[in-house]
Design an enzyme around this catalytic site. Structure first.
Site, PDB file in Angstrom:
ATOM      1  N   ALA A  25     -18.397 -11.278  33.200  1.00  0.00           N
ATOM      2  CA  ALA A  25     -19.767 -11.124  33.437  1.00  0.00           C
ATOM      3  C   ALA A  25     -20.607 -10.921  32.161  1.00  0.00           C
ATOM      4  O   ALA A  25     -20.040 -10.544  31.079  1.00  0.00           O
ATOM      5  CB  ALA A  25     -20.176  -9.845  34.337  1.00  0.00           C
ATOM      6  N   GLY A  27     -24.475  -9.497  30.664  1.00  0.00           N
ATOM      7  CA  GLY A  27     -25.828  -8.999  30.664  1.00  0.00           C
ATOM      8  C   GLY A  27     -26.599  -8.906  29.575  1.00  0.00           C
ATOM      9  O   GLY A  27     -26.222  -9.496  28.450  1.00  0.00           O
ATOM     10  N   MET A  29     -26.910  -6.478  27.601  1.00  0.00           N
ATOM     11  CA  MET A  29     -26.544  -5.682  26.630  1.00  0.00           C
ATOM     12  C   MET A  29     -25.315  -5.961  26.114  1.00  0.00           C
ATOM     13  O   MET A  29     -24.743  -5.786  24.895  1.00  0.00           O
ATOM     14  CB  MET A  29     -26.574  -4.008  26.818  1.00  0.00           C
ATOM     15  CG  MET A  29     -27.742  -3.313  26.904  1.00  0.00           C
ATOM     16  SD  MET A  29     -27.505  -1.682  27.531  1.00  0.00           S
ATOM     17  CE  MET A  29     -26.456  -1.100  26.240  1.00  0.00           C
ATOM     18  N   VAL A  32     -18.918  -8.663  29.561  1.00  0.00           N
ATOM     19  CA  VAL A  32     -17.594  -7.776  30.061  1.00  0.00           C
ATOM     20  C   VAL A  32     -16.772  -8.591  30.427  1.00  0.00           C
ATOM     21  O   VAL A  32     -16.599  -9.834  30.899  1.00  0.00           O
ATOM     22  CB  VAL A  32     -18.098  -7.058  31.572  1.00  0.00           C
ATOM     23  CG1 VAL A  32     -16.812  -6.226  32.209  1.00  0.00           C
ATOM     24  CG2 VAL A  32     -19.071  -6.476  31.393  1.00  0.00           C
ATOM     25  N   ASP A 141     -30.392   4.161  34.542  1.00  0.00           N
ATOM     26  CA  ASP A 141     -30.439   2.887  34.931  1.00  0.00           C
ATOM     27  C   ASP A 141     -29.658   2.722  36.349  1.00  0.00           C
ATOM     28  O   ASP A 141     -28.742   1.859  36.634  1.00  0.00           O
ATOM     29  CB  ASP A 141     -29.777   2.090  33.781  1.00  0.00           C
ATOM     30  CG  ASP A 141     -30.073   0.709  34.102  1.00  0.00           C
ATOM     31  OD1 ASP A 141     -31.000   0.163  34.635  1.00  0.00           O
ATOM     32  OD2 ASP A 141     -29.265  -0.110  33.428  1.00  0.00           O
TER      33      ASP A 141
END
Length: 626
Positions: A25, A27, A29, A32, A141
């Site tokens: 994955a 994102g 920030m 992964v 979050d």
């Protein structure tokens, strides 16, 4: 499309421990990866920060601070943080690897859930948040992307504290975070403030979306959504799905009040309200629309690699055939629109911040990291804050006795006169290797686990003093200070070293006993036997045979000779010497003939031993012949 083919990290060993297997994955920030912890031989998820974040010292410091806080959380519904590290500029978190999908994936597949399903998913999320809130940690979050649905049915919350790390970074980072979380943003977060009640608000928004399939607020841009969170009440879910019962509207309303003081105080309080709401609903009202959620079902999910910001805020949808206003393109926008949006942003943040902060009730938390406890207390007291000591923690970089962490963290907004928790460093986390000598391998593993160490490779060897099956050596040695999870190699005894059985056949019993004793063996006398070749009292045979390897202290069984067997002497008196000799020889004797007076008559007159007596086979019979 295989996203791992050109990824430079795939196949790399980070920090000498984590072998990167594949990217799963991406994102705003971090990226992964699935990885293998080669030390503990278990799969982990590595969240690797983007390089431009890893280059910022402020972010890295904040990131380490938050990772340390998150690692202290232990709960079945929280994705465990195992480790944090850096390798040649690559900053990462090692976390529990959860095989499954996210709540976002489920909502894409199902659109909306029944009340029963929504509450079933919300309760473990709130249980996880309640543990974090009790530990003084705010998630900041909460959104469907951070709720993981494992293939085995577990619900887990990920990324505790990482939002706060991101907001300590540059404006670009903050904007990226805002893009991903704006749909779930509590009003006070627009002013940089957040506490447990902010997580309650986000959980309420997430419940609204699970029940209706859409977030409560949408707009043409990010600031439009922020503005609506600050200035509008969240509508009741039944305004979107009329079949939803009143208690659900009340639950969402309580969780999403704009004034934090009027919301449930924390996740535990909201969880109690959720349980009460469930009891207020009939089975028909709980069933609602849709089908019971199966967390083990296979979902059609997007290809990994799509940034989270791309799906965080749904675009407005108009009537069929109508082009959404957001799709009209930048050509119709004018500089004045941009100016108005900027003015709206400033007005919202400043106005709401002034309302929330009041007349100087809050101040920025000063940094006291690296100071002694006394110096930190003195500095904070000068700023109108009191202090208390939290539990000390280990640190590889901060000397023992110095402040390694504070709650609230540096630069956070803190109410004047409130209490700051100081966390002092205990120095590097080291454990003394215990003595394992004499333990079984299982006992050694338990003794090491008790001091946060593990058993490494195991080998075998002989020992004069340690019984078989017990530890006879270890590396590192007793008392050596090592890091957590260090593998201690052990050598397990096979017992005494083997010896070669000496040859003792033909020796007397006394001689055989002495020879075996010198070889560290014992003697056992078996059943004696006749032997025509071995003298009586000497060893006829031995078991094991000479040259065989046996353990020290082993037993050698011997058969001792009784000499030749006894037989009956035939009666030959009266026979001639030839026939007498033939008869005795056939019976197993030797014969000596003595002739008296020349043996004229050739008749046996006497025999010795006498007839019918017992004599050893092979012995001599003397005949006197006349």
């Amino acid at each position: 499309m295989d996203t791992t083919v050109t990824d430079a990290l795939v196949g790399r060993l980070l920090d000498g421990r984590y072998r990167v297997v594949r990217r799963i994955a991406r994102g705003g920030m971090a990226v992964v990866y699935e990885a293998l912890d080669t030390r503990l031989d278990r799969p982990v998820a590595l969240k690797v920060m983007h390089p431009w974040l890893a280059e910022d010292a402020t972010f890295v410091s904040k990131f380490i601070h938050e990772a340390r806080s998150a690692a202290r959380l232990s709960h079945p519904n929280i994705v465990a943080v195992y480790d944090q590290g850096a390798d040649d500029g690559t900053v990462f978190l090692a976390m529990e690897y959860v095989q499954g999908h996210t709540l976002r994936d489920l909502l894409r597949e199902r659109t909306r859930l029944s009340p029963r399903e929504a509450l079933d998913l919300l309760e473990p999320v709130l249980s996880a948040l309640a543990v974090a809130h009790r530990a003084g940690l705010v998630h900041r979050d909460i959104k469907p992307e951070n709720v993981l649905l494992a293939d085995d049915g577990r619900v887990k919350v990920a990324d505790f504290g990482l939002a706060r790390a991101a907001t300590a970074q540059t404006g670009q980072t903050t904007h990226g975070l805002l893009m991903g979380t704006v749909a779930y943003l509590a009003p006070e977060q627009a002013s940089g403030l957040a506490d447990e009640r902010s997580d309650v608000y986000s959980a309420g928004i997430m419940l609204f979306e699970m029940l209706t399939g859409v977030p409560p607020f949408t707009a043409e841009d990010v600031m439009g959504v922020v503005y609506r969170h600050v200035h509008e009440d969240v509508p009741p879910p039944s305004s979107v799905v009329p079949t939803l019962a009143g208690p659900l509207d009340e639950l969402v309303h309580e969780a999403t009040r704009r004034d934090p003081a009027r919301r449930p105080a924390d996740a535990a309080a909201l969880l109690e309200r959720v349980e009460l709401t469930r009891h207020q609903l009939s089975p028909a009202q709980l069933g609602g629309s849709g089908h019971p959620v199966d967390l083990t079902q296979t979902l059609i999910v997007p290809i990994p690699g799509t940034p989270a910001v791309a799906t965080a805020v749904p675009a407005p949808v108009g009537p069929p055939g109508q082009v959404p206003r957001a799709a009209l393109g930048a050509k119709r926008r004018r500089p004045v629109v941009v100016g108005l949006l900027l003015l709206l942003l400033v007005t919202t943040v400043v106005g709401y911040g002034a309302w929330w902060l009041g007349s100087g009730r809050y101040t920025a938390m000063p940094s006291v990291l690296g100071l002694t406890g006394a110096a930190a207390t003195s500095k904070l007291q000068a700023d109108g804050l009191s202090t208390k000591l939290g539990d000390p923690v280990f640190s590889e970089t901060v000397k023992a006795g110095l402040v390694v962490d504070t709650r609230p963290a540096p630069a956070e907004q803190v109410r004047k006169g409130s209490t700051v928790t100081l966390v002092l460093s205990s120095g590097p986390e080291r454990y003394a290797v215990p003595s394992l000598a004499g333990m079984t391998p299982d006992q050694a593993a338990a003794a090491l686990a008790a001091v946060n160490l593990v058993v490494g490779t195991s080998s075998n060897g002989y020992s004069q003093t340690i019984p078989a099956g017990q530890v006879m050596a270890q590396d590192p040695g007793v008392g050596v200070q090592v890091k957590r999870d260090t593998a201690v190699r052990i050598t397990v005894s096979r017992g005494l070293p083997p010896v070669s059985v000496p040859k003792i056949t033909g020796a007397t019993l006394d001689q055989a006993t002495t020879t075996l004793k010198n070889a560290k063996l014992t003697i056992k006398r078996g059943t004696d036997a006749f032997s025509q070749t071995v003298p009586a009292g000497s060893v006829v045979s031995q078991t094991p045979a000479a040259g065989t390897s046996v353990a020290q202290g082993g037993t050698v069984t011997v058969v001792v000779s009784k000499g030749p067997p006894l037989v009956t002497v035939p009666d030959v008196v009266g026979m001639n010497s030839k026939d007498a000799t033939k008869t005795l020889t056939k019976a197993g004797f030797t014969v000596t003939v003595n002739k008296f007076a020349g043996g004229f008559f050739d008749r046996v007159r006497f025999q010795d031993p006498p007839a019918n007596s017992q004599a050893p086979m092979g012995s001599n019979v003397t005949l006197t012949v006349f």
